[in-house]
Design a protein around this motif. Structure first.
Motif, PDB file in Angstrom:
ATOM      1  N   GLU A   1      17.397  64.592  20.979  1.00 15.02           N
ATOM      2  CA  GLU A   1      16.242  65.301  19.980  1.00 15.02           C
ATOM      3  C   GLU A   1      15.259  64.354  20.341  1.00 15.02           C
ATOM      4  OE1 GLU A   1      17.970  65.117  16.091  1.00 15.02           O
ATOM      5  OE2 GLU A   1      19.344  66.925  16.548  1.00 15.02           O
ATOM      6  N   GLY A   2      15.545  63.159  20.604  1.00 16.23           N
ATOM      7  CA  GLY A   2      14.152  62.049  20.756  1.00 16.23           C
ATOM      8  C   GLY A   2      14.041  61.158  19.481  1.00 16.23           C
ATOM      9  N   THR A   3      14.955  61.312  18.566  1.00 18.13           N
ATOM     10  CA  THR A   3      14.790  60.641  17.429  1.00 18.13           C
ATOM     11  C   THR A   3      15.351  59.147  17.715  1.00 18.13           C
ATOM     12  OG1 THR A   3      15.264  62.741  15.996  1.00 18.13           O
ATOM     13  CG2 THR A   3      15.981  60.547  15.029  1.00 18.13           C
TER      14      THR A   3
ATOM     15  N   PRO B   1       9.453  50.456  25.848  1.00 17.35           N
ATOM     16  CA  PRO B   1       9.545  51.209  27.047  1.00 17.35           C
ATOM     17  C   PRO B   1       7.941  52.045  26.962  1.00 17.35           C
ATOM     18  CG  PRO B   1      11.415  51.429  25.823  1.00 17.35           C
ATOM     19  CD  PRO B   1      10.623  50.578  24.895  1.00 17.35           C
ATOM     20  N   ALA B   2       7.565  52.285  28.120  1.00 17.17           N
ATOM     21  CA  ALA B   2       6.310  53.052  28.283  1.00 17.17           C
ATOM     22  C   ALA B   2       6.568  54.571  27.630  1.00 17.17           C
ATOM     23  CB  ALA B   2       5.938  53.238  29.757  1.00 17.17           C
ATOM     24  N   GLU B   3       5.578  55.056  26.931  1.00 15.21           N
ATOM     25  CA  GLU B   3       5.739  56.405  26.357  1.00 15.21           C
ATOM     26  C   GLU B   3       5.207  57.432  27.301  1.00 15.21           C
ATOM     27  OE1 GLU B   3       4.989  56.693  22.272  1.00 15.21           O
ATOM     28  OE2 GLU B   3       4.725  54.721  22.316  1.00 15.21           O
TER      29      GLU B   3
ATOM     30  N   GLU C   1      13.280  56.863  15.215  1.00 15.70           N
ATOM     31  CA  GLU C   1      11.992  57.383  14.751  1.00 15.70           C
ATOM     32  C   GLU C   1      12.179  58.394  13.477  1.00 15.70           C
ATOM     33  OE1 GLU C   1       7.726  59.055  16.240  1.00 15.70           O
ATOM     34  OE2 GLU C   1       9.363  58.545  17.649  1.00 15.70           O
ATOM     35  N   ALA C   2      11.559  58.379  12.379  1.00 20.15           N
ATOM     36  CA  ALA C   2      11.490  59.377  11.318  1.00 20.15           C
ATOM     37  C   ALA C   2      10.348  59.342  10.762  1.00 20.15           C
ATOM     38  CB  ALA C   2      12.707  58.930  10.400  1.00 20.15           C
TER      39      ALA C   2
ATOM     40  N   LEU D   1      24.977  59.813  18.012  1.00 16.61           N
ATOM     41  CA  LEU D   1      23.980  59.173  18.633  1.00 16.61           C
ATOM     42  C   LEU D   1      23.385  59.951  20.081  1.00 16.61           C
ATOM     43  CD1 LEU D   1      25.018  55.477  18.619  1.00 16.61           C
ATOM     44  CD2 LEU D   1      23.479  56.887  17.058  1.00 16.61           C
ATOM     45  N   ASN D   2      24.312  60.668  20.554  1.00 19.61           N
ATOM     46  CA  ASN D   2      23.715  61.293  21.761  1.00 19.61           C
ATOM     47  C   ASN D   2      22.703  62.355  21.525  1.00 19.61           C
ATOM     48  OD1 ASN D   2      24.688  60.145  23.970  1.00 19.61           O
ATOM     49  ND2 ASN D   2      26.973  61.063  24.031  1.00 19.61           N
ATOM     50  N   LYS D   3      23.389  63.179  20.175  1.00 19.41           N
ATOM     51  CA  LYS D   3      22.367  64.463  19.780  1.00 19.41           C
ATOM     52  C   LYS D   3      21.059  63.609  19.143  1.00 19.41           C
ATOM     53  CE  LYS D   3      22.564  67.805  15.954  1.00 19.41           C
ATOM     54  NZ  LYS D   3      21.731  67.222  15.179  1.00 19.41           N
TER      55      LYS D   3
END
Length: 97
Positions: A34-36, A95-97, A58-59, A28-30
């Motif tokens: 990566e922003g996934t 959350p704000a992007e 996100e995918a 999960l940290n990885k």
């Protein structure tokens, strides 16, 4: 696109969850780096012990989301009785992007 993983642990498999947890957190940290990964955490039983997971990623599409779900060490260790992967629309308190 966002996808929610609704994961249900097999009964009596808390030991598998606890033994696999360090590898799961590393995974999960990885994904987070990566922003996934957008959010994640366990479902709890009446005693407050984990008995499943909610993971939102996100995918690009359903196939990519399933690939991410199936790469989780919990999945690979056979912890889950069921994993549902569903498209998800985060509407409130995003959350704000």
């Amino acid at each position: 696109m966002l996808f929610a993983f609704l994961c249900t642990d097999k009964p009596g498999h808390l030991n598998v969850r606890m033994e696999t947890r360090p590898a799961h957190l590393e995974h999960l940290n990885k994904l987070n780096a990566e922003g996934t990964l957008k959010m994640a955490g366990p479902f709890l039983d009446d005693e407050g012990k984990p008995n499943g997971s909610l993971v939102i990623v996100e995918a690009a599409d359903m196939e990519a989301a399933r690939t991410i779900a199936e790469a989780d060490p919990y999945y690979l260790a056979g912890l889950f009785e069921k994993v549902e992967v569903k498209p998800y629309n985060w509407v409130f308190n995003k959350p704000a992007e």
